[in-house]
Design an enzyme around this catalytic site. Structure first.
Site, PDB file in Angstrom:
ATOM      1  N   GLY A  46      94.995 -21.281 -42.721  1.00 24.65           N
ATOM      2  CA  GLY A  46      96.162 -20.586 -42.472  1.00 24.65           C
ATOM      3  C   GLY A  46      96.294 -19.405 -41.660  1.00 24.65           C
ATOM      4  CD  GLN A  51      96.625 -13.723 -41.317  1.00 22.41           C
ATOM      5  OE1 GLN A  51      96.882 -14.474 -41.236  1.00 22.41           O
ATOM      6  NE2 GLN A  51      95.416 -13.265 -41.578  1.00 22.41           N
ATOM      7  CB  CYS A  94      92.341 -12.962 -46.041  1.00 25.11           C
ATOM      8  SG  CYS A  94      93.798 -12.614 -45.146  1.00 25.11           S
ATOM      9  CG  LEU A  95      91.171 -16.295 -40.730  1.00 26.41           C
ATOM     10  CD1 LEU A  95      92.155 -17.025 -39.850  1.00 26.41           C
ATOM     11  CD2 LEU A  95      89.729 -16.476 -40.452  1.00 26.41           C
ATOM     12  CG  HIS A 136      96.477 -16.203 -48.807  1.00 31.92           C
ATOM     13  ND1 HIS A 136      95.497 -15.837 -49.248  1.00 31.92           N
ATOM     14  CD2 HIS A 136      96.788 -15.792 -47.202  1.00 31.92           C
ATOM     15  CE1 HIS A 136      95.004 -14.781 -48.029  1.00 31.92           C
ATOM     16  NE2 HIS A 136      95.454 -15.030 -47.085  1.00 31.92           N
ATOM     17  CD  GLU A 137      98.376 -17.756 -44.366  1.00 31.80           C
ATOM     18  OE1 GLU A 137      98.499 -16.725 -43.537  1.00 31.80           O
ATOM     19  OE2 GLU A 137      97.113 -18.115 -44.472  1.00 31.80           O
ATOM     20  CG  HIS A 140      99.277 -12.607 -44.490  1.00 32.19           C
ATOM     21  ND1 HIS A 140      98.360 -11.626 -44.537  1.00 32.19           N
ATOM     22  CD2 HIS A 140      98.223 -13.591 -44.568  1.00 32.19           C
ATOM     23  CE1 HIS A 140      97.074 -12.020 -44.580  1.00 32.19           C
ATOM     24  NE2 HIS A 140      97.070 -13.102 -44.752  1.00 32.19           N
TER      25      HIS A 140
HETATM   26 ZN    ZN Z   1      95.312 -14.162 -45.219  1.00 32.23          ZN
END
Ligand code: ZN
Length: 175
Positions: A46, A51, A94-95, A136-137, A140
């Site tokens: 995701g 991000q 998370c990236l 989660h996304e 963000h």
């Molecule tokens: Zn994330």
């Protein structure tokens, strides 16, 4: 389609609140294409636009596990209209928080209204890992990271570690 640089914590941009998209035009579609490429290149499931530094309410997901059965999903202006009372727990990463993982509780199911890649309005009834990923996304989009749910001590330890890593190698990029 371009693989873009993923911002990592600590970074003020990640704490920005993302803005609604006015219309799903070709610019937004090419942003979604870039996001998908970036996510696949980083082996993520995701990614939110913030991000890669774009404060827009856009998310891409692909929770399919097999390489040859890709199933990209695109969400523009997503809104959670219902959440289950019961929680589930997944170990999240998370990236934007590289190499850190923690168990996080989130509602087990949720219903999401959104616009798809073509600007069509859709409703998704998500459960399990999909429900967790979407939540989660969507965090963000509000400038929230999963480490915000941890104790102050744990969170500050993680941020310290990430800052140190950045200092050691300021040119590190996760691509
Ligand atoms: Zn994330």
């Amino acid at each position: 389609m371009t693989v873009r640089k993923i911002l990592t914590e600590p970074n003020k941009i990640l704490r920005k609140k993302s803005q609604n998209v006015k219309s799903v035009n070709s610019k937004i579609q090419s942003l979604m294409d870039d996001m998908l490429d970036t996510m696949y290149a980083a082996s993520g499931i995701g990614l939110a636009a913030i991000q890669i530094g774009e404060p827009k309410r856009v998310i891409v997901l692909d929770i399919s596990k097999e390489e040859d059965k890709k199933n990209p999903m695109f969400f523009v202006n997503p809104k959670i209209i219902w959440k289950a009372n019961e929680d589930s727990i997944y170990e999240e990463g998370c990236l934007s928080v590289p190499n850190q993982f923690a168990e996080i509780n989130r509602p087990k199911q949720c219903h999401v209204e959104y616009l798809d890649y073509n600007g069509k309005s859709k409703l998704l009834k998500a459960e399990g890992i999909l429900a967790t990923c979407i939540q989660h996304e969507m965090d963000h989009l509000e400038g929230i990271l999963f480490i915000d749910y941890l104790s102050k001590l744990k969170k500050s330890m993680i941020i310290k570690k990430l800052s140190k890593q950045k200092k050691e190698n300021p040119n590190r990029i996760i691509v």
